[in-house]
Write a protein that holds these residues in place. Structure first.
Motif, PDB file in Angstrom:
ATOM      1  N   LEU A 185      -0.353 -10.571   7.977  1.00  0.00           N
ATOM      2  CA  LEU A 185       0.062  -9.529   7.031  1.00  0.00           C
ATOM      3  C   LEU A 185       1.302  -9.945   6.259  1.00  0.00           C
ATOM      4  O   LEU A 185       1.424  -9.671   5.057  1.00  0.00           O
ATOM      5  CB  LEU A 185       0.309  -8.217   7.771  1.00  0.00           C
ATOM      6  CG  LEU A 185      -0.923  -7.448   8.242  1.00  0.00           C
ATOM      7  CD1 LEU A 185      -0.516  -6.268   9.125  1.00  0.00           C
ATOM      8  CD2 LEU A 185      -1.718  -6.946   7.044  1.00  0.00           C
ATOM      9  N   VAL A 230      -1.823  -3.247   2.047  1.00  0.00           N
ATOM     10  CA  VAL A 230      -0.511  -3.790   1.690  1.00  0.00           C
ATOM     11  C   VAL A 230      -0.306  -3.605   0.188  1.00  0.00           C
ATOM     12  O   VAL A 230      -1.268  -3.513  -0.575  1.00  0.00           O
ATOM     13  CB  VAL A 230      -0.366  -5.282   2.062  1.00  0.00           C
ATOM     14  CG1 VAL A 230      -0.381  -5.481   3.554  1.00  0.00           C
ATOM     15  CG2 VAL A 230      -1.444  -6.112   1.388  1.00  0.00           C
ATOM     16  N   ARG A 274       1.466 -10.264   2.373  1.00  0.00           N
ATOM     17  CA  ARG A 274       2.446  -9.465   1.636  1.00  0.00           C
ATOM     18  C   ARG A 274       3.292 -10.352   0.735  1.00  0.00           C
ATOM     19  O   ARG A 274       3.570  -9.994  -0.421  1.00  0.00           O
ATOM     20  CB  ARG A 274       3.338  -8.726   2.632  1.00  0.00           C
ATOM     21  CG  ARG A 274       4.488  -7.941   2.015  1.00  0.00           C
ATOM     22  CD  ARG A 274       3.995  -6.789   1.161  1.00  0.00           C
ATOM     23  NE  ARG A 274       5.095  -6.016   0.626  1.00  0.00           N
ATOM     24  CZ  ARG A 274       5.848  -6.373  -0.412  1.00  0.00           C
ATOM     25  NH1 ARG A 274       5.607  -7.513  -1.028  1.00  0.00           N
ATOM     26  NH2 ARG A 274       6.820  -5.591  -0.844  1.00  0.00           N
ATOM     27  N   THR A 295      -8.046  -7.892   9.528  1.00  0.00           N
ATOM     28  CA  THR A 295      -7.333  -8.309  10.733  1.00  0.00           C
ATOM     29  C   THR A 295      -8.224  -9.223  11.568  1.00  0.00           C
ATOM     30  O   THR A 295      -9.417  -9.381  11.303  1.00  0.00           O
ATOM     31  CB  THR A 295      -6.926  -7.094  11.575  1.00  0.00           C
ATOM     32  OG1 THR A 295      -8.113  -6.394  11.986  1.00  0.00           O
ATOM     33  CG2 THR A 295      -6.035  -6.161  10.781  1.00  0.00           C
TER      34      THR A 295
END
Length: 370
Positions: free
Chosen positions: A38, A161, A42, A148
């Protein structure tokens, strides 16, 4: 007495303990792997938003690359379209970003808590035109959420995100080495012939030459100025050779400055300011002609310091930096440099510059403020 089944009970307890520990280990592994993924996603998304905002901000002004040379500034529509086009040039997790949401307005450089101020509003001197780009990865849009890995075992298959970036275009309050043309112009010249509302030069309304000058005007074009020293012209038509922070007074030194070889930086309000040279230095006018629009074009466009006074042998505080178009020059008993004020952001975009100053046509590269 024999303790029947004790070892079997121990084995059962260990199995339960292993199961519990395995669950915890998987949870930590999921946390480490998916949080890392993540964070990478991001960062890539933020880079995409930053790049799109920086690509779009220059189009707030008229530029050939933006195809908006006839637009009214700030050109909100073109900037927003450039932002949308630029979003798709970026990848996140090796997948092209499909959509982003642009917004335009004003950003106050002294009070970031105001955020992006949307229209309609009346901007102040501290409010700069800005472009904001928001990119979200969610299953609700074409970008899709971030998938994920191990967290899916616990029912978390995707995570949303988002990233936001805002870029502004400012006018320079300081110019670094190599960025200035060595003529200082009077502020009253700009105040008389610069449109402070439209942020562009005023246009000639007749072919008559300006008072005390000989070059005829072209109706509908920016006024042409025969810029000569204060020995030959009135204050509001005057310019004078300047050597910035140096008081060296010789022709070869000024020629190097014309060629952009100066190592000085100047800033608005900086004390002692820029040094105003004495004398006419007649040969320099011939040198400028050779590199002007009438010559080889190497000094056709320039950024010059604007000062209140042109008194020779004085240092003058810089009030602004202005973009000029150097048309030609003339030597002789009445030498001058013929120039026009300009708001050509393709030509007067000062690379070695920063800050935020008055709008006299020069700009600096876009910068991120959010």
């Amino acid at each position: 007495m024999r303790r029947i089944g004790y070892k079997q009970k121990q084995k059962g307890a260990v199995a339960i303990l292993v199961a519990v520990m395995l669950t915890m280990l998987l949870s930590f592994a999921a946390l480490a792997l998916d949080v890392g993924n993540l964070m990478v996603s991001r960062n890539e998304l933020q880079n995409a938003a930053d790049a799109a905002a920086l690509a779009a901000a220059p189009c707030l002004y008229r530029r050939a690359e933006c195809g908006n040379l006839m637009a009214v500034e700030p050109d909100w529509a073109t900037a927003e379209q450039r932002a949308r086009d630029s979003v798709g040039l970026n990848n996140v997790q090796n997948v092209q970003v499909e959509v982003g949401t642009p917004a335009t307005g004003y950003w106050n450089i002294k009070d970031a808590t105001l955020g992006l101020q949307t229209l309609p509003m009346t901007p102040t001197a501290d409010d700069l035109p800005a472009v904001r780009v928001t990119i979200t990865k969610t299953d609700g849009n074409a970008n899709k959420a971030v998938k994920t890995y191990l967290a899916g075992l616990f029912g978390v298959k995707t995570v949303d995100v988002a990233a936001v970036a805002t870029a502004v275009i400012a006018k320079p309050s300081y110019i670094g080495p190599g960025g200035l043309f060595p003529i200082a112009l009077s502020k009253c010249l700009f105040d008389n012939y610069w449109d402070a509302v439209k942020h562009e030069p005023k246009l000639a309304t007749s072919t008559a030459a300006l008072p005390g000058q000989t070059v005829e005007q072209v109706v509908g074009e920016p006024y042409k100025f025969q810029v000569s020293s204060s020995y030959h012209a009135g204050t509001c038509e005057a310019g004078q050779w300047t050597t910035f922070t140096s008081e060296e007074n010789n022709v070869p030194f000024v020629r190097d400055l014309i060629d952009g070889k100066n190592e000085d930086s100047l800033a608005i309000g900086q004390d002692p300011g820029t040094y105003i040279q004495p004398g006419t230095e007649n040969s320099l006018f011939g040198y400028v002609k050779d590199c002007s629009a009438a010559g080889n074009h190497s000094c056709e466009w320039g950024i010059v310091p604007v000062v209140d006074s042109l008194d020779p042998r004085t240092n003058q505080i810089v009030q602004a930096f202005a973009c000029v178009h150097v048309l030609t020059a003339k030597q002789g008993s009445d030498p001058y440099v013929l120039l026009q004020m300009s708001a050509n952001h393709d030509k007067c975009n000062a690379e070695s510059a920063g800050g935020s100053g008055p709008d006299y046509g020069a700009t600096i590269p876009p910068r991120l403020v959010q």
